[in-house]
Design a protein around this motif. Structure first.
Motif, short mmCIF file in Angstrom:
data_model
loop_
_atom_site.label_atom_id
_atom_site.label_comp_id
_atom_site.label_asym_id
_atom_site.label_seq_id
_atom_site.Cartn_x
_atom_site.Cartn_y
_atom_site.Cartn_z
N HIS A 35 0.83 -1.20 0.00
CA HIS A 35 0.00 0.00 0.00
C HIS A 35 0.87 1.26 0.00
N LEU A 36 0.24 2.38 -0.29
CA LEU A 36 0.94 3.65 -0.37
C LEU A 36 1.12 4.23 1.03
N HIS A 37 2.35 4.64 1.33
CA HIS A 37 2.65 5.23 2.64
C HIS A 37 3.23 6.63 2.43
N LYS A 53 6.46 -2.55 -4.65
CA LYS A 53 5.89 -2.81 -5.98
C LYS A 53 5.69 -4.31 -6.21
N GLY A 54 4.57 -4.81 -5.72
CA GLY A 54 4.25 -6.22 -5.92
C GLY A 54 5.32 -7.12 -5.35
N ASP A 69 -8.72 1.32 -4.84
CA ASP A 69 -8.92 0.04 -5.53
C ASP A 69 -7.60 -0.56 -6.01
N GLY A 70 -6.58 -0.44 -5.19
CA GLY A 70 -5.28 -1.02 -5.53
C GLY A 70 -4.48 -0.22 -6.53
N MET A 113 -1.67 5.33 -11.88
CA MET A 113 -0.31 4.90 -12.16
C MET A 113 -0.23 3.37 -12.24
N ASN A 114 0.59 2.90 -13.13
CA ASN A 114 0.97 1.49 -13.11
C ASN A 114 2.03 1.37 -12.02
#
Length: 422
Positions: free
Chosen positions: A324-326, A345-346, A369-370, A381-382
């Motif tokens: 997740h984004l922090h 990243k995955g 949503d991910g 963004m990818n």
């Protein structure tokens, strides 16, 4: 689609309306001095402004130009000077519809320069919306892409159609009334240029503002949409003049031909008034309700805690390894409050980037949503491309990860504080 429309319309409206007004005001002199080619200076100004805007937008979009201030500040000064010159030129043309040839030549040069600068200032943000037609990681030709392209095209087309509708008033009220309208329109454009320049000078600490001036700046920044709508509202001036001209025209004459001419003039005046009022109302409704429908304020997540010591920002790898984004906050050595992000990243490693990009500045990113989405332009963004430079990706910065702790030198953050004070 709607997001693209409400961006393209206000971004293109001012330069297109100014082009139309200048053409209307210069029409009698163009006919008088039809053998000279100086009128093409205005066309050259429009073309030069559009080309320069495309180049500037391309440099920003590819990340080749990261410091927009070095371009924006001098061009805004030039814009304001050109706006003043245009106001003077319109004021002179209010007094006379038949200027001498030297004055006509000088006026065309002023108008050409002003148009070039106005297009250059207005269009880059509009052009950059083209890069948002296709979301990162998606195939180019999708229904969403086509809808975005359609919205963008309709926004530009709407500006052209609105200008064409207003131009129909010229044959009814004449160039002098349009010169008065041009003064009001240019004053609004100049006000926006002053607001933009003041924001840059204030944010870079070149100037200090007293309380009343700061409040005025805040109002201007929060009411850019009002200024755009006002650019259409100023055309109520020729609308009223056209209505009065039609109302005063008596359908009579010594011959049937004269009666028909008067009747045609009266009918044309009323039709032009009706369509122009619809155009004014249309701009107000489209932007007011369109922006309200698309502008849902996204709140960025609160900054998380981390350790800051000995010039190093330290984050536990386990804290940011959940995919997740922090978000983290840091106060640079120059006093600028800035934000940076960390995300795994995955199956790849953790990456650290600024919460800003070359295209949209410090608007920030949020997770939904991910997906990691730019708050300003809504581009998703990818995640696999985060950490790479270019487009709407977050600006990458140097960091280290030993598997236990992610570290960022504060000198790296200090060197990038400009992204948060533009």
């Amino acid at each position: 689609m709607l997001e693209q429309f409400v961006t393209a319309l206000p971004g293109s409206l001012a330069p297109i309306l100014l082009t139309m007004v200048i053409s209307a005001v210069c029409k009698p002199a163009d006919a008088r001095y039809h053998t000279t080619r100086v009128r093409y200076v205005r066309v050259a100004g429009v073309v030069l402004g559009i080309v320069a805007a495309i180049v500037f937008a391309t440099l920003r979009g590819t990340g080749l130009l990261t410091q927009r201030t070095i371009v924006n500040q001098p061009t805004l000064v030039a814009c304001i000077l050109a706006d003043i010159a245009v106001l003077v030129a319109f004021a002179i043309l209010v007094k006379t519809n038949e200027p001498e040839q030297k004055l006509y030549t000088a006026g065309n040069v002023i108008f050409g320069v002003a148009l070039a600068l106005t297009y250059f200032r207005a269009l880059p943000d509009v052009i950059l919306r083209v890069t948002n037609f296709v979301e990162t990681g998606q195939t180019p030709f999708t229904s969403d892409m086509l809808l975005r392209a359609l919205g963008f095209t309709l926004g530009i087309a709407a500006s052209v159609v609105i200008a064409a509708i207003f131009s129909a008033l010229v044959s009814t009220v004449g160039a002098r009334i349009f010169a008065i309208t041009g003064i009001a329109l240019t004053a609004l454009i100049a006000a926006q240029h002053v607001i933009d320049l003041t924001q840059i000078l204030f944010s870079t600490r070149v100037i200090r503002l007293p309380s009343f001036a700061f409040q005025a700046l805040v109002w201007g920044l929060n009411n850019t949409l009002t200024l755009v709508i006002a650019q259409a509202v100023v055309f109520v001036i020729p609308v009223v003049a056209a209505f009065v001209a039609g109302w005063k025209t008596a359908v009579e004459g010594q011959t049937i031909a004269e009666v028909r001419i008067h009747r045609k003039f009266k009918r044309h005046a009323y039709v032009a008034v009706a369509f122009s009022l619809l155009a004014v109302l249309g701009v107000g409704a489209a932007l007011t309700y369109g922006v309200a429908a698309t502008h849902v304020e996204i709140k960025l997540s609160e900054p998380e805690k981390y350790v800051l010591e000995d010039g190093v920002a330290k984050i536990k790898a386990s804290q940011v390894s959940d995919g997740h984004l922090h978000r983290f906050e840091y106060k640079a050595s120059d006093g600028t409050t800035m934000r940076f992000l960390a995300i795994k990243k995955g199956s790849g490693g953790i990456v650290v980037v600024l919460d800003a990009c070359d295209n949209c500045g410090d608007a920030g990113y949020y997770e939904k949503d991910g997906k990691v989405i730019c708050k300003k332009c809504d581009v998703a963004m990818n995640i696999a491309t985060i950490g790479f430079k270019g487009g709407c990706n977050p600006v990458p910065i140097d960091f280290e990860n030993d598997g236990t702790t992610v570290t960022v030198q504060t000198s790296v953050l200090d060197a990038n504080s400009s992204y948060f004070r533009r």
